[in-house]
Scaffold this motif. Structure first.
Motif, PDB file in Angstrom:
ATOM      1  N   LEU A 134     -43.969 -28.842  19.048  1.00  0.00           N
ATOM      2  CA  LEU A 134     -45.121 -28.270  19.752  1.00  0.00           C
ATOM      3  C   LEU A 134     -44.684 -27.172  20.713  1.00  0.00           C
ATOM      4  O   LEU A 134     -45.283 -26.086  20.740  1.00  0.00           O
ATOM      5  CB  LEU A 134     -45.866 -29.371  20.512  1.00  0.00           C
ATOM      6  N   ILE A 135     -43.634 -27.419  21.498  1.00  0.00           N
ATOM      7  CA  ILE A 135     -43.156 -26.415  22.457  1.00  0.00           C
ATOM      8  C   ILE A 135     -42.629 -25.187  21.712  1.00  0.00           C
ATOM      9  O   ILE A 135     -42.903 -24.043  22.101  1.00  0.00           O
ATOM     10  CB  ILE A 135     -42.063 -27.014  23.364  1.00  0.00           C
ATOM     11  N   VAL A 136     -41.895 -25.403  20.637  1.00  0.00           N
ATOM     12  CA  VAL A 136     -41.385 -24.269  19.845  1.00  0.00           C
ATOM     13  C   VAL A 136     -42.546 -23.449  19.292  1.00  0.00           C
ATOM     14  O   VAL A 136     -42.545 -22.210  19.340  1.00  0.00           O
ATOM     15  CB  VAL A 136     -40.482 -24.776  18.694  1.00  0.00           C
ATOM     16  N   GLY A 137     -43.568 -24.134  18.793  1.00  0.00           N
ATOM     17  CA  GLY A 137     -44.730 -23.427  18.258  1.00  0.00           C
ATOM     18  C   GLY A 137     -45.465 -22.631  19.320  1.00  0.00           C
ATOM     19  O   GLY A 137     -45.899 -21.497  19.079  1.00  0.00           O
ATOM     20  N   LEU A 138     -45.617 -23.228  20.500  1.00  0.00           N
ATOM     21  CA  LEU A 138     -46.289 -22.527  21.599  1.00  0.00           C
ATOM     22  C   LEU A 138     -45.534 -21.257  21.980  1.00  0.00           C
ATOM     23  O   LEU A 138     -46.137 -20.194  22.179  1.00  0.00           O
ATOM     24  CB  LEU A 138     -46.418 -23.455  22.807  1.00  0.00           C
ATOM     25  N   LEU A 139     -44.206 -21.367  22.081  1.00  0.00           N
ATOM     26  CA  LEU A 139     -43.402 -20.207  22.478  1.00  0.00           C
ATOM     27  C   LEU A 139     -43.396 -19.137  21.389  1.00  0.00           C
ATOM     28  O   LEU A 139     -43.494 -17.931  21.687  1.00  0.00           O
ATOM     29  CB  LEU A 139     -41.980 -20.646  22.806  1.00  0.00           C
ATOM     30  N   LEU A 140     -43.277 -19.551  20.141  1.00  0.00           N
ATOM     31  CA  LEU A 140     -43.250 -18.578  19.047  1.00  0.00           C
ATOM     32  C   LEU A 140     -44.578 -17.846  18.900  1.00  0.00           C
ATOM     33  O   LEU A 140     -44.625 -16.696  18.442  1.00  0.00           O
ATOM     34  CB  LEU A 140     -42.907 -19.279  17.729  1.00  0.00           C
ATOM     35  N   ALA A 141     -45.662 -18.486  19.297  1.00  0.00           N
ATOM     36  CA  ALA A 141     -46.963 -17.811  19.266  1.00  0.00           C
ATOM     37  C   ALA A 141     -47.176 -16.948  20.508  1.00  0.00           C
ATOM     38  O   ALA A 141     -47.736 -15.852  20.424  1.00  0.00           O
ATOM     39  CB  ALA A 141     -48.075 -18.847  19.143  1.00  0.00           C
ATOM     40  N   ALA A 142     -46.723 -17.437  21.677  1.00  0.00           N
ATOM     41  CA  ALA A 142     -47.015 -16.752  22.943  1.00  0.00           C
ATOM     42  C   ALA A 142     -46.246 -15.448  23.091  1.00  0.00           C
ATOM     43  O   ALA A 142     -46.818 -14.433  23.528  1.00  0.00           O
ATOM     44  CB  ALA A 142     -46.702 -17.684  24.107  1.00  0.00           C
ATOM     45  N   LEU A 143     -44.970 -15.443  22.760  1.00  0.00           N
ATOM     46  CA  LEU A 143     -44.146 -14.259  23.029  1.00  0.00           C
ATOM     47  C   LEU A 143     -44.590 -13.035  22.237  1.00  0.00           C
ATOM     48  O   LEU A 143     -44.747 -11.947  22.813  1.00  0.00           O
ATOM     49  CB  LEU A 143     -42.678 -14.601  22.782  1.00  0.00           C
ATOM     50  N   PRO A 144     -44.816 -13.135  20.916  1.00  0.00           N
ATOM     51  CA  PRO A 144     -45.332 -11.954  20.212  1.00  0.00           C
ATOM     52  C   PRO A 144     -46.703 -11.507  20.714  1.00  0.00           C
ATOM     53  O   PRO A 144     -46.975 -10.302  20.805  1.00  0.00           O
ATOM     54  CB  PRO A 144     -45.412 -12.414  18.750  1.00  0.00           C
ATOM     55  N   LEU A 145     -47.572 -12.453  21.035  1.00  0.00           N
ATOM     56  CA  LEU A 145     -48.884 -12.104  21.569  1.00  0.00           C
ATOM     57  C   LEU A 145     -48.759 -11.319  22.868  1.00  0.00           C
ATOM     58  O   LEU A 145     -49.505 -10.356  23.104  1.00  0.00           O
ATOM     59  CB  LEU A 145     -49.717 -13.368  21.792  1.00  0.00           C
ATOM     60  N   PHE A 146     -47.813 -11.712  23.705  1.00  0.00           N
ATOM     61  CA  PHE A 146     -47.647 -11.028  24.989  1.00  0.00           C
ATOM     62  C   PHE A 146     -47.120  -9.610  24.791  1.00  0.00           C
ATOM     63  O   PHE A 146     -47.551  -8.679  25.471  1.00  0.00           O
ATOM     64  CB  PHE A 146     -46.703 -11.832  25.885  1.00  0.00           C
ATOM     65  N   VAL A 147     -46.202  -9.442  23.848  1.00  0.00           N
ATOM     66  CA  VAL A 147     -45.693  -8.093  23.551  1.00  0.00           C
ATOM     67  C   VAL A 147     -46.819  -7.202  23.034  1.00  0.00           C
ATOM     68  O   VAL A 147     -46.975  -6.042  23.451  1.00  0.00           O
ATOM     69  CB  VAL A 147     -44.534  -8.175  22.539  1.00  0.00           C
ATOM     70  N   VAL A 148     -47.633  -7.722  22.123  1.00  0.00           N
ATOM     71  CA  VAL A 148     -48.767  -6.963  21.596  1.00  0.00           C
ATOM     72  C   VAL A 148     -49.747  -6.618  22.718  1.00  0.00           C
ATOM     73  O   VAL A 148     -50.298  -5.507  22.773  1.00  0.00           O
ATOM     74  CB  VAL A 148     -49.463  -7.764  20.476  1.00  0.00           C
ATOM     75  N   PHE A 149     -49.962  -7.563  23.622  1.00  0.00           N
ATOM     76  CA  PHE A 149     -50.861  -7.322  24.755  1.00  0.00           C
ATOM     77  C   PHE A 149     -50.367  -6.158  25.614  1.00  0.00           C
ATOM     78  O   PHE A 149     -51.150  -5.270  25.983  1.00  0.00           O
ATOM     79  CB  PHE A 149     -50.958  -8.598  25.595  1.00  0.00           C
ATOM     80  N   LEU A 150     -49.068  -6.129  25.925  1.00  0.00           N
ATOM     81  CA  LEU A 150     -48.530  -5.065  26.760  1.00  0.00           C
ATOM     82  C   LEU A 150     -48.651  -3.700  26.076  1.00  0.00           C
ATOM     83  O   LEU A 150     -48.991  -2.693  26.722  1.00  0.00           O
ATOM     84  CB  LEU A 150     -47.068  -5.357  27.109  1.00  0.00           C
TER      85      LEU A 150
END
Length: 533
Positions: free
Chosen positions: A240-256
């Motif tokens: 679950l933690i790995v999935g959360l991080l793998l989803a969050a980091l690319p989303l944050f880069v796209v957001f920036l």
């Protein structure tokens, strides 16, 4: 499509009526912060009352904090669109109503779902305080408004222990949520009467940053869920933690990337080219880590070594919280003096925090409450002396139309950093405690006499005796285990204070290099240039 130039806010003369409106926003923002922290402290009583397990209960905090920080990102945009007065009243009413309904939820799922909704309303309130202060306050009073914002980071968290203990021990756990009702009614009355009414700007929806809202809010929420649940689920060992991080980091880069090119973004990243603003955001994150030296570490010691309940620790927390009502305005008054450089004030405040940490490093298992008074007093003075200069320096390079952008960035950094700081410190204490426990046990194993039961001549009446008059081996081993646990915790706390000193020294060096000299708003007679220091 090119963005239209931002319209300058309509100027409003500062009156007592407007001042009362600002006080209403301050009360609402402080209430939001208190609600978050009080619920965190009283979580065990809440879990017992609604009948959920420890694992389920952890999501009460995680879900609220994720929703809270996500709301901080988007609240200034909606406040400009619907007007500060309308938006602040709406989220204040929603925050109060969800607080009333929470204790009545029949199932844990409904309780957590409503808690998420309250987090959205509560997270929208602190950005309103900064936005209102930057827009409405005249230059002579601007720093006093920012001192009110600083109180949300220093006053509220240190008052929470006393309130949590009072509600759970003397009244009812339900008042952990119902405490917001009288304060929000007062806040809403003052806001409704005092804040001016701006027109609706629904044309902004034609340029709404919907993609940024979806990616940014999703990224920050997933990161916070990973941080708050990571220790319980063993970090990267959990899918679950790995999935959360793998989803969050690319989303944050796209957001920036999206924010850099969007014509009407949530974050105006181009503003980070201003050294003072960039320094302010980084310094704020660092200060939130260092400030845990006066709250999280003493409370961990008293809870685990002394066995204190929250009520017994509350007087120490009040030592930091209550003086802020006087110290924060005093620091603002000093910063309004032209010859006082806010960078020097920041350095002195960091000096107080470093001294506090050095005092904490001397901790032993024999310490009592009286040993922490000096640490808390240094924290009481140091925290506002650090936060206010950061706000003064960073907001000095923000024009009034840019206030919502600055508010969104500051509050998002503040909300995320406070959670990340707590996670970092908890993780560090836990792992250093395991390290010291291992060392202590290995050393004891090389001295076998430490692990043997004493004879009858060494026994005392406080221990259960065997028929032959000696203390039971199990009792002796239990006492030894407790002694090792307490000593390991004390050593880990000392290590953590040393770690926080490292953060403070880094901030001190950054303050000497990055920000430029700024002057008090009411005495500013020349613009800040790259060469003026």
């Amino acid at each position: 499509m090119n963005a239209k130039p931002a319209a300058a806010p309509v100027p409003h003369p500062f009156t007592w009526r407007l001042a009362l409106g600002l006080i209403g926003v301050l009360i609402a923002a402080l209430t939001s912060g208190l609600n978050d922290r009080v619920t965190d402290i009283a979580l065990a009583d809440i879990r017992a009352a609604i009948g959920i397990s420890y694992d389920q209960g952890s999501w009460i905090i995680s879900a609220y904090q994720a929703a809270e920080v996500a709301a901080m990102m988007i609240a200034p945009w909606f406040a400009v669109t619907f007007s500060l007065r309308r938006f602040t009243l709406a989220v204040s009413a929603g925050f109060m109503l969800t607080g009333i309904l929470l204790p009545m939820m029949p199932t844990p799922a409904m309780f957590i779902g409503l808690r998420v909704l309250q987090g959205i309303f509560g997270g929208a309130l602190p950005p309103m305080l900064m936005t209102v202060a930057l827009r409405f306050l005249p230059p002579p009073l601007k720093l006093y408004g920012l001192s009110g914002y600083a109180l949300t980071a220093t006053f509220g968290p240190n008052m929470a222990a006393s309130l949590a203990a009072f509600w759970t021990d003397d009244v009812s756990w339900m008042f952990v949520f119902w405490q917001v009702v009288p304060l929000m009614l007062i806040a809403m009355a003052l806001i409704s009467w005092g804040l001016p009414q701006d027109p609706l700007r629904t044309e902004r929806f034609r340029q709404i940053d919907l993609f940024g809202m979806l990616t940014g809010c999703s990224a920050i929420s997933l990161l916070i869920l990973a941080l708050t649940q990571g220790e319980r689920l063993d970090w990267l060992a959990s899918p679950l933690i790995v999935g959360l991080l793998l989803a969050a980091l690319p989303l944050f880069v796209v957001f920036l990337i999206n924010e850099w090119f969007h014509p009407l973004p949530l974050f105006k990243l181009q503003m980070l080219q201003r050294h003072n603003l960039t320094h302010g955001l980084l310094a704020l994150a660092g200060v939130l880590i260092v400030s845990l030296s006066g709250s999280a570490l003493p409370s961990a010691y008293f809870a685990q070594v002394e066995g204190f309940r929250t009520l017994q620790f509350a007087p120490l927390a009040l030592t930091v919280g209550l003086p802020q009502l006087l110290i924060a305005p005093l620091v603002a008054a000093l910063l309004n003096i032209r010859w006082i450089d806010c960078r020097w004030m920041l350095a002195i405040g960091l000096g107080f925090l470093i001294t506090s940490c050095l005092a904490g490093m001397q901790i032993t298992t024999d310490w009592g409450r009286q040993n922490f008074w000096l640490i808390q007093i240094l924290q009481a003075f140091g925290q506002p002396m650090v936060i206010l200069p950061i706000l003064m320096s960073s907001t000095s390079v923000v024009a009034p139309p840019e206030g919502p952008f600055a508010s969104a960035m500051f509050n998002t950094v503040r909300g995320f950093s406070s959670i990340a700081a707590s996670t970092l410190v908890s993780w560090f204490v836990s792992h250093r405690e395991q390290f010291h426990s291992s060392i202590l046990i290995n050393n004891a194993a090389s001295h076998a006499w430490l692990m043997t039961a004493p004879d009858s001549s060494q026994a005392n009446s406080s221990h259960p005796l065997l028929p032959d008059g000696s203390i039971s081996s199990a009792e002796n081993l239990s006492g030894f285990s407790t002694l090792v646990k307490h000593q390991a915790l004390v050593l880990s706390l000392s290590d953590t204070w040393l770690l926080l000193i490292g953060f403070a020294v880094f901030l001190l060096l950054a303050t000497a290099i990055v920000p430029k000299r700024v002057w008090p708003p009411q005495t500013l007679i020349q613009p800040v240039t790259p060469t003026s220091r």
